[in-house]
Write an enzyme that holds these catalytic residues in place. Structure first.
Site, short mmCIF file in Angstrom:
data_model
loop_
_atom_site.label_atom_id
_atom_site.label_comp_id
_atom_site.label_asym_id
_atom_site.label_seq_id
_atom_site.Cartn_x
_atom_site.Cartn_y
_atom_site.Cartn_z
N ARG A 109 0.51 -7.31 1.57
CA ARG A 109 -0.62 -6.49 1.09
C ARG A 109 -0.51 -6.50 -0.43
O ARG A 109 0.50 -6.07 -1.00
CB ARG A 109 -0.52 -5.07 1.63
CG ARG A 109 -1.45 -4.12 0.91
CD ARG A 109 -1.59 -2.79 1.63
NE ARG A 109 -2.39 -2.95 2.82
CZ ARG A 109 -2.93 -1.93 3.49
NH1 ARG A 109 -2.75 -0.68 3.08
NH2 ARG A 109 -3.66 -2.15 4.57
N HIS A 122 -9.81 -7.99 4.15
CA HIS A 122 -8.90 -7.25 5.04
C HIS A 122 -9.07 -7.83 6.46
O HIS A 122 -9.58 -7.17 7.37
CB HIS A 122 -9.24 -5.76 5.01
CG HIS A 122 -8.16 -4.87 5.53
ND1 HIS A 122 -6.94 -5.33 5.98
CD2 HIS A 122 -8.11 -3.50 5.69
CE1 HIS A 122 -6.20 -4.31 6.37
NE2 HIS A 122 -6.88 -3.20 6.21
N GLN A 148 -7.84 -6.11 9.85
CA GLN A 148 -8.63 -4.95 10.23
C GLN A 148 -9.90 -5.38 10.96
O GLN A 148 -10.28 -4.79 11.98
CB GLN A 148 -9.00 -4.14 8.98
CG GLN A 148 -9.77 -2.88 9.30
CD GLN A 148 -8.92 -1.85 10.03
OE1 GLN A 148 -7.86 -1.46 9.55
NE2 GLN A 148 -9.39 -1.39 11.19
N ASP A 192 -16.34 2.91 4.78
CA ASP A 192 -14.97 2.92 4.23
C ASP A 192 -14.99 3.83 3.00
O ASP A 192 -16.06 4.26 2.53
CB ASP A 192 -14.59 1.47 3.86
CG ASP A 192 -13.13 1.29 3.49
OD1 ASP A 192 -12.32 2.22 3.67
OD2 ASP A 192 -12.79 0.20 2.99
N ARG A 196 -5.10 -2.34 15.93
CA ARG A 196 -4.38 -3.14 14.92
C ARG A 196 -3.08 -3.66 15.53
O ARG A 196 -2.69 -4.81 15.31
CB ARG A 196 -4.06 -2.27 13.68
CG ARG A 196 -5.25 -1.85 12.84
CD ARG A 196 -5.83 -3.02 12.07
NE ARG A 196 -4.87 -3.65 11.18
CZ ARG A 196 -4.54 -3.22 9.95
NH1 ARG A 196 -5.12 -2.14 9.46
NH2 ARG A 196 -3.66 -3.87 9.20
N1 NVA Z 1 -11.07 -0.64 1.23
C1 NVA Z 1 -9.85 0.13 1.37
C2 NVA Z 1 -9.24 -0.10 2.71
C3 NVA Z 1 -7.98 0.68 2.96
C4 NVA Z 1 -7.34 0.33 4.28
C5 NVA Z 1 -8.89 -0.22 0.25
O1 NVA Z 1 -8.78 -1.40 -0.09
O2 NVA Z 1 -8.25 0.68 -0.28
N1 CP Z 2 -6.71 0.52 7.67
C1 CP Z 2 -5.55 0.28 7.05
O1 CP Z 2 -5.26 -0.86 6.68
O2 CP Z 2 -4.77 1.37 6.88
P1 CP Z 2 -3.46 1.49 5.98
O3 CP Z 2 -3.90 1.42 4.53
O4 CP Z 2 -2.88 2.81 6.33
O5 CP Z 2 -2.53 0.35 6.30
#
Ligand code: NVA
Ligand code: CP
Length: 313
Positions: free
Chosen positions: A112, A139, A142, A228, A296
């Site tokens: 990540r 992502h 997800q 989101d 997930r």
């Molecule tokens: N769009 C959000 C998703 C978090 C899981 C982010 O990138 O922070």
């Molecule tokens: N949806 C998701 O990726 O959640 P986290 O940021 O908690 O991993």
């Protein structure tokens, strides 16, 4: 020789949704169903016995960490968890060197991070499969979980309509890749200044995409309404400005009322009730967010298996 165990096929990564073909996605989703059913029956499923997953987090996480970590143990493997702060990445070791080293010691790596180019540089120097656990741009894990969840609740997604309400972020662009590959319609409504970037989506825009100034219009007839956070990780400096810009892009009961009567609501979480979604929607009967979060675990187990073992007859 790659990683701790020889690869059984060509090296594959999952850096964006379109790294898998339509038939491969179908395979992974079918396999997810089998793996989930076995999990629910408490039947062991140790297809990655003795394999090791390294997870590299350069941003915070709850779901991604727990689902990958629990998932790898459930497959019979083990996990190493690294963050920027507790590894040499925080002391400016090049990402390429980190990839070269870690990938000689483990079988699969999830990262990540920030820019997509950073995970691409990592993957280019990795001897083992690399999985995108979220970047600024995409992502994909997800969206695999979201599509599996959609199919569980609504049946096949082909030809259906997904309404994306809010920021044109990593989730929105991944939905767009999924819509093109799987053949469903994507309605997007974002405030002025936060719409999809024509340079990223190409001209003409994909035929599966329709953009709407009014979020109510985007929701009309949709089989899934999803949103989101207004401010994604890494963009916190824009928080105040975004709160004003996105004020009308809160998914509420009125938006759900114009969607298809069977419509469900999803959110990748974490959610901010009263901002991008009202409490009565996310905690209401059309919301499937807890199934979505659980899935997930199951899709990522199927994904890791596929990247390491290919198709299992
Ligand atoms: N769009 C959000 C998703 C978090 C899981 C982010 O990138 O922070
Ligand atoms: N949806 C998701 O990726 O959640 P986290 O940021 O908690 O991993």
């Amino acid at each position: 020789m790659s990683g701790a165990t020889p690869q059984t096929g060509p090296l594959r990564h999952f850096l964006q949704f379109r790294d898998l073909s339509r038939t491969e996605i179908q395979y992974v989703l079918d396999r997810t169903r089998l793996i989930k059913n076995k999990f629910k029956r408490y039947e062991p499923h140790h297809t990655l016995h003795d394999r090791n997953l390294a997870m590299v987090f350069e941003k915070a996480s709850t779901r991604t960490r727990v689902s990958f970590e629990a998932g790898m143990y459930q497959l019979g493997g083990s996990v190493i968890h690294l963050t920027t702060g507790d590894s040499q990445l925080g002391r400016a070791e090049p990402i390429e060197d980190t990839a070269r080293v870690i990938s000689r010691m483990v079988d699969v790596i999830m990262i990540r991070t920030f820019e997509q180019t950073r995970i691409e540089r990592f993957a280019a120097h990795s001897r083992v499969p690399v999985i995108n656990g979220l970047t600024n741009e995409f992502h994909p894990c997800q969206i695999l979980a979201d599509i599996f969840t959609f199919i569980e609740h609504q049946g096949p997604i082909e030809g259906k309509t997904v309404a994306w309400i809010g920021d044109s972020n990593n989730m929105a662009y991944t939905w767009l890749q999924a819509a093109e590959i799987l053949g469903f319609n994507l309605h997007v409504s974002a405030p002025a200044g936060y719409q999809l970037d024509a340079k990223r989506i190409g001209t003409p825009a994909p035929s599966v995409l329709q953009e709407f100034a009014d979020p109510m219009e985007a929701c009309r007839g949709a089989h899934l309404v999803t949103t989101d956070v207004w401010t994604s990780m890494g963009y916190e400096a824009e928080n105040e400005e975004r709160r004003h810009a996105f004020a009308d892009w809160c998914v509420d009961a009125e938006m759900m009322a114009v969607a298809d009567p069977s419509a469900i609501f999803m959110h990748c979480l974490p959610a901010h009730r009263g901002e991008e979604v009202t409490g009565d929607v996310i905690d209401g009967p059309q919301s499937v967010v807890w199934d979505e979060a659980e899935n997930r675990l199951h899709v990522q187990k199927a994904l890791m298996e596929f990247l390491l073992l290919g198709r299992i007859a």
